[in-house]
Write a protein that holds these residues in place. Sequence first.
Motif, PDB file in Angstrom:
ATOM      1  N   UNK A   1       0.840  -1.185   0.000  1.00  0.00           N
ATOM      2  CA  UNK A   1       0.000   0.000   0.000  1.00  0.00           C
ATOM      3  C   UNK A   1       0.877   1.237   0.000  1.00  0.00           C
ATOM      4  N   UNK A   2       0.400   2.286  -0.653  1.00  0.00           N
ATOM      5  CA  UNK A   2       1.149   3.531  -0.713  1.00  0.00           C
ATOM      6  C   UNK A   2       1.360   3.998  -2.132  1.00  0.00           C
ATOM      7  N   UNK A   3       1.413   3.047  -3.086  1.00  0.00           N
ATOM      8  CA  UNK A   3       1.595   3.416  -4.485  1.00  0.00           C
ATOM      9  C   UNK A   3       0.501   2.759  -5.330  1.00  0.00           C
ATOM     10  N   UNK A   4       0.190   3.403  -6.459  1.00  0.00           N
ATOM     11  CA  UNK A   4      -0.721   2.817  -7.436  1.00  0.00           C
ATOM     12  C   UNK A   4       0.115   1.999  -8.404  1.00  0.00           C
ATOM     13  N   UNK A   5      -0.205   0.713  -8.539  1.00  0.00           N
ATOM     14  CA  UNK A   5       0.664  -0.183  -9.304  1.00  0.00           C
ATOM     15  C   UNK A   5      -0.126  -1.063 -10.254  1.00  0.00           C
ATOM     16  N   UNK A   6       0.567  -1.531 -11.274  1.00  0.00           N
ATOM     17  CA  UNK A   6      -0.004  -2.503 -12.207  1.00  0.00           C
ATOM     18  C   UNK A   6       1.123  -3.406 -12.695  1.00  0.00           C
ATOM     19  N   UNK A   7       0.732  -4.546 -13.216  1.00  0.00           N
ATOM     20  CA  UNK A   7       1.715  -5.505 -13.713  1.00  0.00           C
ATOM     21  C   UNK A   7       1.758  -5.454 -15.225  1.00  0.00           C
ATOM     22  N   UNK A   8       2.953  -5.268 -15.778  1.00  0.00           N
ATOM     23  CA  UNK A   8       3.127  -5.162 -17.218  1.00  0.00           C
ATOM     24  C   UNK A   8       2.998  -6.548 -17.861  1.00  0.00           C
ATOM     25  N   UNK A   9       2.987  -6.561 -19.215  1.00  0.00           N
ATOM     26  CA  UNK A   9       2.822  -7.851 -19.902  1.00  0.00           C
ATOM     27  C   UNK A   9       4.026  -8.763 -19.746  1.00  0.00           C
ATOM     28  N   UNK A  10       5.163  -8.226 -19.264  1.00  0.00           N
ATOM     29  CA  UNK A  10       6.312  -9.083 -18.985  1.00  0.00           C
ATOM     30  C   UNK A  10       6.378  -9.468 -17.502  1.00  0.00           C
ATOM     31  N   UNK A  11       5.256  -9.229 -16.793  1.00  0.00           N
ATOM     32  CA  UNK A  11       5.072  -9.574 -15.378  1.00  0.00           C
ATOM     33  C   UNK A  11       5.898  -8.700 -14.423  1.00  0.00           C
ATOM     34  N   UNK A  12       6.531  -7.646 -14.941  1.00  0.00           N
ATOM     35  CA  UNK A  12       7.221  -6.711 -14.050  1.00  0.00           C
ATOM     36  C   UNK A  12       6.205  -5.713 -13.491  1.00  0.00           C
ATOM     37  N   UNK A  13       6.474  -5.243 -12.281  1.00  0.00           N
ATOM     38  CA  UNK A  13       5.577  -4.292 -11.627  1.00  0.00           C
ATOM     39  C   UNK A  13       5.969  -2.860 -11.975  1.00  0.00           C
ATOM     40  N   UNK A  14       4.962  -2.082 -12.358  1.00  0.00           N
ATOM     41  CA  UNK A  14       5.125  -0.655 -12.601  1.00  0.00           C
ATOM     42  C   UNK A  14       4.285   0.120 -11.588  1.00  0.00           C
TER      43      UNK A  14
END
Length: 509
Positions: free
Chosen positions: A69-82
């Motif tokens: 918690x603390x950041x807005x995040x999503x997982x890219x198509x290469x499974x890395x977190x942005x």
Amino acid sequence: MTEKKKLIAPKLPRGFEDRLPAEIAAVDEMVRKIRTVYERYGFDPVETPLFEYTETLGKFLPDTDRPNAGVFSLQDDDESWLSLRYDLTAPLARHFAEHFNDLPKPYRSYRAGYVFRNEKPGPGRFRQFMQFDADTVGAAGPEADAEMCMMMADTMDALGLAGKYVVKVSNRKVWDGAFNLLGVSVDQRMTVLRAIDKFDRLGLDGVTELLGEGRTDESGDRTAGARLDKASIGHIVDLLTPKSLDGWAAGEAASSTPSRDQLFALERSAIYGVDPTFTAGVDELKAMSSLYGSAGFADGRIVIDPSVVRGLEYYTGPVFEIELTFKVQNEKGQDVVFGSVGGGGRYDGLVSRFRSEPVPATGFSIGVSRLANALKLTGNLGAEEPIGPVVVLVMDKEQTARYQEITSRLRKAGIRAEMFMGNTKNFGKQVAYADKRNSPAVIIEGSQEREQGIVQIKDLIAGKEAAKAISDNAEWKAERPGQFECADADIVEKISALPAVRAYLDRTK
């Protein structure tokens, strides 16, 4: 029977806000003034993207399902977190490390942009807000820290806040050294720093309670204390409050200021000269004081104040904060000091996360939205709606090419202009539209005017002022305040001469 279409409720997400033209114009002007000061100090702009790899942001790392918690995040198509950037400092550290071989050292840059916090929103607490940062990366000496403080002061002066702020300076080494000598455990240190940070609000008695067993506030809520012994509390209190000048050298006492008093108190504390970290912190403050003093800033704009500790854990040396000193009313109707609108400090370890060698860095961040609110309260934020476009009314749909030609002529002269594109021929409704756009004037050409080679210009601003003295509707129609005719060839000249349009042209040259 057809099924009724389900409409989507137009609803803004919690913790976010829409910005309207008046606020945008005011903030843009404020940012322009800040940028002018930064560039005068030799800083250049750089822009980093809204997204970074989550691991770049430091302590916000992905767990098994999603980043903490603390950041807005999503997982890219290469499974890395942005993640959407949490501040502007971590992206700068990544940018500098990634382009290390190409950038000048020291690297002096500024950045303005939105940052995002995935936190519970509240009054005045948003999940998207703008910051304006300046940083020097690759300079280890106190000169870079002193310059940050001077630039903060010059920025406040440029924004019309002279005499309404103070830049407070401290050094985390002072407290680290004190904690080392006093035997304050790692687990206790953040509790002690949080207590010190409340010095301005709670005073010495409140901080003393928080350093000891704890404190119960007016509502009955209990805050646990750091449970330090009385001797340790006494040492910390001594560091927070300057000792009396009585008995000190006459030359020192005669030249003292509140900032110098604090330095004298730190130098004469029982810890000075015993712990090397503490001594290094005090010596850095002395060097900074000498530097900004020689530049004319030791006039109350920049002061030494050990109660400034800053919340982020990556600060390693000098820390500083801009505090606005005028009073405002809080939600309870009580008079309180407006408080901090920005701050920063030295963070020598952040870039080193990306590189093996140590990379010194210092910088500060201004909270643009909070500062804009302060400027609004002091009358230094131009919150008026900006002047809209001149509107060419469409009196005859078959003549739209003619009206477009007039509009184009105005635009080529640098004047904001538009041809009315609504679906009404009603003259009053078209003028009402122009009023709603805050237009300075409308241009009217009917068949009669076209035959004579003239147009009618209605100065809406002058008309509103003149209309205040006219109470009779018939008189108003007869007078047609603010309205005059001009030859077709003179349209640009006459429109350019209107005060509001002239001011716009002068501003956009």
